[in-house]
Design a protein around this motif. Structure first.
Motif, PDB file in Angstrom:
ATOM      1  N   ARG A 188       0.831  -1.207   0.000  1.00  0.00           N
ATOM      2  CA  ARG A 188       0.000   0.000   0.000  1.00  0.00           C
ATOM      3  C   ARG A 188       0.866   1.259   0.000  1.00  0.00           C
ATOM      4  O   ARG A 188       0.542   2.238  -0.687  1.00  0.00           O
ATOM      5  CB  ARG A 188      -0.916  -0.020   1.221  1.00  0.00           C
ATOM      6  N   LEU A 189       1.963   1.228   0.753  1.00  0.00           N
ATOM      7  CA  LEU A 189       2.861   2.389   0.786  1.00  0.00           C
ATOM      8  C   LEU A 189       3.421   2.686  -0.596  1.00  0.00           C
ATOM      9  O   LEU A 189       3.551   3.852  -0.986  1.00  0.00           O
ATOM     10  CB  LEU A 189       4.016   2.143   1.759  1.00  0.00           C
ATOM     11  N   ARG A 190       3.778   1.641  -1.321  1.00  0.00           N
ATOM     12  CA  ARG A 190       4.381   1.835  -2.639  1.00  0.00           C
ATOM     13  C   ARG A 190       3.365   2.296  -3.680  1.00  0.00           C
ATOM     14  O   ARG A 190       3.732   2.587  -4.819  1.00  0.00           O
ATOM     15  CB  ARG A 190       5.073   0.550  -3.100  1.00  0.00           C
ATOM     16  N   HIS A 191       2.087   2.372  -3.286  1.00  0.00           N
ATOM     17  CA  HIS A 191       1.068   2.924  -4.178  1.00  0.00           C
ATOM     18  C   HIS A 191       0.548   4.260  -3.659  1.00  0.00           C
ATOM     19  O   HIS A 191      -0.431   4.797  -4.193  1.00  0.00           O
ATOM     20  CB  HIS A 191      -0.090   1.931  -4.336  1.00  0.00           C
ATOM     21  N   GLU A 192       1.189   4.790  -2.617  1.00  0.00           N
ATOM     22  CA  GLU A 192       0.835   6.121  -2.125  1.00  0.00           C
ATOM     23  C   GLU A 192       1.264   7.168  -3.155  1.00  0.00           C
ATOM     24  O   GLU A 192       2.240   6.986  -3.889  1.00  0.00           O
ATOM     25  CB  GLU A 192       1.533   6.407  -0.791  1.00  0.00           C
ATOM     26  N   GLN A 193       0.573   8.300  -3.170  1.00  0.00           N
ATOM     27  CA  GLN A 193       0.894   9.361  -4.128  1.00  0.00           C
ATOM     28  C   GLN A 193       2.292   9.904  -3.901  1.00  0.00           C
ATOM     29  O   GLN A 193       3.001  10.237  -4.840  1.00  0.00           O
ATOM     30  CB  GLN A 193      -0.137  10.486  -4.015  1.00  0.00           C
ATOM     31  N   GLU A 194       2.716   9.991  -2.625  1.00  0.00           N
ATOM     32  CA  GLU A 194       4.049  10.502  -2.304  1.00  0.00           C
ATOM     33  C   GLU A 194       4.918   9.381  -1.743  1.00  0.00           C
ATOM     34  O   GLU A 194       5.569   9.521  -0.711  1.00  0.00           O
ATOM     35  CB  GLU A 194       3.944  11.652  -1.303  1.00  0.00           C
ATOM     36  N   GLN A 195       4.937   8.247  -2.442  1.00  0.00           N
ATOM     37  CA  GLN A 195       5.651   7.085  -1.949  1.00  0.00           C
ATOM     38  C   GLN A 195       7.149   7.329  -1.789  1.00  0.00           C
ATOM     39  O   GLN A 195       7.796   6.686  -0.965  1.00  0.00           O
ATOM     40  CB  GLN A 195       5.437   5.898  -2.878  1.00  0.00           C
ATOM     41  N   SER A 196       7.701   8.284  -2.537  1.00  0.00           N
ATOM     42  CA  SER A 196       9.138   8.535  -2.462  1.00  0.00           C
ATOM     43  C   SER A 196       9.564   9.074  -1.097  1.00  0.00           C
ATOM     44  O   SER A 196      10.744   9.028  -0.752  1.00  0.00           O
ATOM     45  CB  SER A 196       9.561   9.524  -3.557  1.00  0.00           C
ATOM     46  N   ARG A 197       8.604   9.616  -0.305  1.00  0.00           N
ATOM     47  CA  ARG A 197       8.952  10.103   1.032  1.00  0.00           C
ATOM     48  C   ARG A 197       9.213   8.956   2.008  1.00  0.00           C
ATOM     49  O   ARG A 197       9.823   9.144   3.042  1.00  0.00           O
ATOM     50  CB  ARG A 197       7.822  10.965   1.605  1.00  0.00           C
ATOM     51  N   TYR A 198       8.712   7.768   1.682  1.00  0.00           N
ATOM     52  CA  TYR A 198       8.782   6.644   2.615  1.00  0.00           C
ATOM     53  C   TYR A 198       9.949   5.725   2.263  1.00  0.00           C
ATOM     54  O   TYR A 198      10.045   5.228   1.141  1.00  0.00           O
ATOM     55  CB  TYR A 198       7.479   5.847   2.593  1.00  0.00           C
ATOM     56  N   THR A 199      10.820   5.523   3.230  1.00  0.00           N
ATOM     57  CA  THR A 199      11.885   4.538   3.120  1.00  0.00           C
ATOM     58  C   THR A 199      11.526   3.391   4.061  1.00  0.00           C
ATOM     59  O   THR A 199      11.220   3.627   5.232  1.00  0.00           O
ATOM     60  CB  THR A 199      13.239   5.141   3.520  1.00  0.00           C
ATOM     61  N   VAL A 200      11.551   2.163   3.557  1.00  0.00           N
ATOM     62  CA  VAL A 200      11.030   1.036   4.324  1.00  0.00           C
ATOM     63  C   VAL A 200      12.123   0.028   4.640  1.00  0.00           C
ATOM     64  O   VAL A 200      12.828  -0.444   3.740  1.00  0.00           O
ATOM     65  CB  VAL A 200       9.892   0.329   3.565  1.00  0.00           C
ATOM     66  N   MET A 201      12.272  -0.280   5.933  1.00  0.00           N
ATOM     67  CA  MET A 201      13.128  -1.386   6.371  1.00  0.00           C
ATOM     68  C   MET A 201      12.234  -2.460   6.986  1.00  0.00           C
ATOM     69  O   MET A 201      11.509  -2.210   7.939  1.00  0.00           O
ATOM     70  CB  MET A 201      14.165  -0.927   7.403  1.00  0.00           C
ATOM     71  N   MET A 202      12.289  -3.656   6.425  1.00  0.00           N
ATOM     72  CA  MET A 202      11.501  -4.772   6.945  1.00  0.00           C
ATOM     73  C   MET A 202      12.229  -5.407   8.125  1.00  0.00           C
ATOM     74  O   MET A 202      13.440  -5.625   8.073  1.00  0.00           O
ATOM     75  CB  MET A 202      11.267  -5.822   5.863  1.00  0.00           C
ATOM     76  N   LEU A 203      11.475  -5.700   9.185  1.00  0.00           N
ATOM     77  CA  LEU A 203      11.981  -6.442  10.337  1.00  0.00           C
ATOM     78  C   LEU A 203      11.390  -7.837  10.242  1.00  0.00           C
ATOM     79  O   LEU A 203      10.196  -8.020  10.459  1.00  0.00           O
ATOM     80  CB  LEU A 203      11.552  -5.778  11.649  1.00  0.00           C
ATOM     81  N   THR A 204      12.202  -8.808   9.886  1.00  0.00           N
ATOM     82  CA  THR A 204      11.659 -10.128   9.607  1.00  0.00           C
ATOM     83  C   THR A 204      12.336 -11.193  10.436  1.00  0.00           C
ATOM     84  O   THR A 204      13.540 -11.133  10.669  1.00  0.00           O
ATOM     85  CB  THR A 204      11.777 -10.473   8.113  1.00  0.00           C
ATOM     86  N   GLY A 205      11.558 -12.179  10.861  1.00  0.00           N
ATOM     87  CA  GLY A 205      12.107 -13.322  11.569  1.00  0.00           C
ATOM     88  C   GLY A 205      12.462 -14.446  10.632  1.00  0.00           C
ATOM     89  O   GLY A 205      12.938 -15.485  11.053  1.00  0.00           O
ATOM     90  N   ARG A 206      12.237 -14.244   9.335  1.00  0.00           N
ATOM     91  CA  ARG A 206      12.509 -15.291   8.357  1.00  0.00           C
ATOM     92  C   ARG A 206      13.787 -14.988   7.607  1.00  0.00           C
ATOM     93  O   ARG A 206      13.986 -13.891   7.131  1.00  0.00           O
ATOM     94  CB  ARG A 206      11.350 -15.381   7.366  1.00  0.00           C
ATOM     95  N   LYS A 207      14.653 -15.965   7.481  1.00  0.00           N
ATOM     96  CA  LYS A 207      15.935 -15.750   6.830  1.00  0.00           C
ATOM     97  C   LYS A 207      15.854 -16.017   5.325  1.00  0.00           C
ATOM     98  O   LYS A 207      16.715 -15.607   4.587  1.00  0.00           O
ATOM     99  CB  LYS A 207      16.999 -16.646   7.461  1.00  0.00           C
ATOM    100  N   THR A 208      14.872 -16.748   4.885  1.00  0.00           N
ATOM    101  CA  THR A 208      14.737 -17.014   3.448  1.00  0.00           C
ATOM    102  C   THR A 208      13.320 -16.674   3.051  1.00  0.00           C
ATOM    103  O   THR A 208      12.941 -15.537   2.979  1.00  0.00           O
ATOM    104  CB  THR A 208      15.086 -18.483   3.142  1.00  0.00           C
TER     105      THR A 208
END
Length: 529
Positions: free
Chosen positions: A472-492
Motif C-alpha cells: 500500500r505504501l508503494r502505491h501512495e501518491q508521495e511514496q518517495s517520502r517513505y523509506t522502508v526497512m523490513m523487520l523479519t524473523g525469516r531468513k529465506t
C-alpha cells in the motif's frame, strides 16, 4: 537492556497463564505467530538461547494451517521455552560500529541473494541487497559502497545501467566483483574486460568468497586514504576538511583575519537524477565543481561534502564579501545548461554561510552553516543566507520521522526509546511514533507531512501484515517520502522475496543487534535527506 529482558519474561509468563485459563483450543496459526514473536524479541533483548528454542519449535507449526491444538499442549510448548529464561546468561551483544564496510549485493535469484546477504553480514559487513540493476543503481549512488558484487547475467539484461555501474565503480575505485552461475573461460575473460576486479565462479566456498571481498575492500581503503581529492568532481574530499579547518582556526588566532565557511546544496538534485539519469547528475556535480574552481581565489578551498553538497572555505573574506561572491556564483551558474538538445535544463543552488571562530568546534560551525542553508531552502531555494540572519527563536532543524510498526509491545517500546535518542550528524530533529498494526499507521495523519519518513515494518502482524503495508505504501501518491526497512524473523522464504520485489529499501532479520540496526538507519536517513 535489563528492563526489557524482565518485561519480556513477565509478558511471556502472562501469556502462558492466559492460555491456561482458556476453555477452548488454540489455532495453530496463533501459536506460530506467538513463537515467531518470541524468536525475534528474545534474541534482541539478550535471551539468545530462548530465541533459538522458539525457532526450533516453529518448525512444528504451519502458519497457514486451520488446525487447532489443546491449550494444555500449547502451554507445554511454551513452558519448555520459558524454563530457560532464568538459566540464560544474557551475553552482551557483539561489538558493532557503523564504520563497517558496506557491500552492495545484486543477484536475480532471491534465494541466492538472501543466503549470501546473511552469510556476508555474519562476517561483519553491512549488506544492501537488490534483485535488479535499476534498484541497485540508486543504492550505489546514495550509499558510496566499499564493494559491488554483481551477477554476470544481469549485466546482459540492461547494458546502459550496467555501464553506469561500471563507470561509477571505476571512477571511485570501488571494486566490482562479478559472480557467475554459469561460469566458463569466455565469461571470465569478458567479465575482466568489462572492468571486474574479481570473478567468482559458482563453486566458490563461502569462506573464500568473503576473504577475497575483504581483500578488495582493504586495497580500496589504502587507495582512498592516500588520496585527498574527490574522484568525481576534482574537489578536495571530506577527509581534508577537518585538518584544513583546524589549520585556519590557528591562523585566525595569529593573523586575526576573517574566514567564512559556506555549504552549497544543489536545488532539486534528486529530480535531476530521476528525470535525466545519474550520468547527467554527475555532469552537473562536475560542472559546478569546475565552475567554482575556475572562479575562486588561490587561497579559497572547495570540498565535496557529500552527495550534492559542497563546502567552500573563504579565507580573508568578510561575511559581506563572502555573500557577494557566492551570490555571483549563483547568478552565473544558473545560466549553464545541461542535458540533450531537446530537453536542456539549468539548475540553481542554495547556500548557507557562517563566519569561523576559534571557540566553536568544526562540527558546530558546519551545523550553523547547515542551519543557514536550511533557511535558504525553506525560503524558496536559489538564494544565500548568512547565519546571523537566521532568527534564533525559530527551529531550523530538519525533521526526520521514524514509524515503528510492530505488534510486539516490548520491541516497539525498546525501538521507540532507542531511536528517540539516535544521534545524527547535522541539524536533524528525530520524531518517533509506534503502531501495533498497519491499520493504525495508515489512519494516522502524523506521517503525512513533507518530511522524510522511515518505516520499520514487521513482516508478520495480525490482520494487515507487513507485506500488505509495504504494498500500500508503494502505491501512495508521495511514496518517495517513505523509506522502508523490513523487520523479519525469516531468513529465506517468500516474504523477504516479496518485500524486495515490492521495493523494500532494506531488511534485517530478527533477532538483531540494536547498534547494527541504528547504523543501518543512519545510512538510510543519510540517503533520503
Amino acid at each position: 537492556m535489563e528492563k526489557y529482558k524482565k518485561k519480556f519474561a513477565s509478558k511471556l509468563r502472562d501469556q502462558i497463564d492466559a492460555i491456561k485459563t482458556m476453555n477452548k483450543s488454540v489455532p495453530e496459526k496463533e501459536i506460530y505467530q506467538l513463537l515467531h514473536t518470541i524468536k525475534g524479541t528474545a534474541g534482541t533483548v539478550g535471551y539468545h538461547d530462548v530465541g533459538e528454542q522458539a525457532e526450533a519449535a516453529l518448525t512444528q507449526f504451519d502458519e497457514e494451517s486451520d488446525k487447532t491444538y489443546s491449550n494444555d499442549y500449547t502451554v507445554k510448548v511454551l513452558e519448555e521455552i520459558v524454563e530457560g529464561i532464568h538459566d540464560v546468561d544474557a551475553t552482551k551483544q557483539k561489538e558493532f560500529t557503523d564504520e563497517k564496510e558496506v557491500v552492495i549485493l545484486i543477484h536475480p535469484d532471491p534465494m541466492s541473494l538472501i543466503e549470501m546477504k546473511s552469510y556476508i553480514e555474519n562476517q561483519g559487513f553491512i549488506v544492501f541487497a537488490s534483485l535488479t540493476l535499476s534498484k541497485a543503481r540508486t543504492v550505489i549512488y546514495d550509499m558510496n559502497p566499499d564493494c559491488i558484487i554483481l551477477e554476470r547475467s544481469l549485466m546482459e539484461q540492461d547494458n546502459d545501467i550496467a555501464g553506469e555501474i561500471r563507470e561509477k565503480a571505476e571512477v571511485q575505485f570501488i571494486p566490482l566483483v562479478i559472480t557467475d552461475g554459469n561460469s566458463s573461460a569466455t565469461n571470465r575473460l569478458n567479465s575482466y574486460k568489462l572492468g571486474a576486479s574479481d570473478y567468482f565462479e559458482r563453486d566458490i566456498s563461502h569462506e573464500e568468497y568473503v576473504v577475497r571481498v575483504l581483500d578488495k575492500i582493504k586495497k580500496r581503503r589504502m587507495v582512498m586514504t592516500s588520496v585527498l581529492t574527490d574522484e568525481l568532481t576534482g574537489a578536495y574530499n571530506r577527509k581534508f576538511l577537518e585538518k584544513h579547518l583546524n589549520h585556519l582556526k590557528s591562523e585566525i588566532v595569529r593573523t586575526k583575519e576573517k574566514v567564512c565557511l559556506t555549504i552549497l546544496d544543489i536545488d532539486h538534485f534528486k529530480s535531476v537524477n530521476d528525470t535525466y539519469g545519474h550520468l547527467i547528475g554527475d555532469q552537473v556535480l562536475r560542472k559546478l565543481s569546475h565552475f567554482i574552481l575556475s572562479r575562486k581565489k588561490r587561497r579559497d578551498t572547495l570540498i565535496r561534502y557529500g552527495g550534492e553538497e559542497f563546502v567552500v572555505v573563504l579565507p580573508g573574506r568578510s561575511p559581506s564579501d563572502a555573500i557577494t561572491f557566492i551570490n555571483e556564483l549563483l547568478t552565473d551558474f544558473q545560466k549553464e545548461v545541461f542535458g540533450p538538445q531537446t530537453e536542456q535544463f539549468s539548475v540553481t543552488f542554495s547556500a548557507g554561510i557562517v563566519e569561523l571562530d576559534t571557540k566553536s568546534t568544526n562540527r558546530e560551525l558546519l551545523n550553523l552553516a547547515d542551519e543557514a542553508l536550511y533557511r535558504a531552502k525553506s525560503n524558496g531555494r536559489n538564494q544565500v543566507v548568512f547565519y546571523d540572519h537566521v532568527p534564533s527563536s525559530e527551529n531550523n532543524s530538519k525533521t526526520i520521522q521514524i514509524a515503528v510498526v510492530d505488534d510486539d509491545e516490548i520491541l516497539r517500546t525498546m525501538l521507540t526509546s532507542n531511536l528517540k535518542d539516535l544521534q545524527m550528524d547535522g541539524n536533524y530533529h528525530i520524531e518517533v511514533k509506534a503502531y501495533r498494526e498497519g491499520e493504525a499507521f495508515f489512519e494516522d495523519s502524523w506521517h503525512r507531512t513533507s518530511s522524510p519518513c522511515l518505516v520499520l515494518l514487521d513482516g508478520i502482524m495480525p490482520r494487515m501484515d507487513g507485506i500488505e503495508v509495504l504494498h500500500r505504501l508503494r502505491h501512495e501518491q508521495e511514496q518517495s517520502r517513505y523509506t522502508v526497512m523490513m523487520l523479519t524473523g525469516r531468513k529465506t522464504e517468500r516474504d523477504i522475496v516479496k518485500a524486495l520485489e515490492l521495493g523494500a529499501d532494506d531488511y534485517i532479520t530478527k533477532p538483531f543487534n540494536m547498534l547494527e540496526l541504528e547504523a543501518r538507519i543512519r545510512r538510510l536517513i543519510e540517503k533520503v535527506v
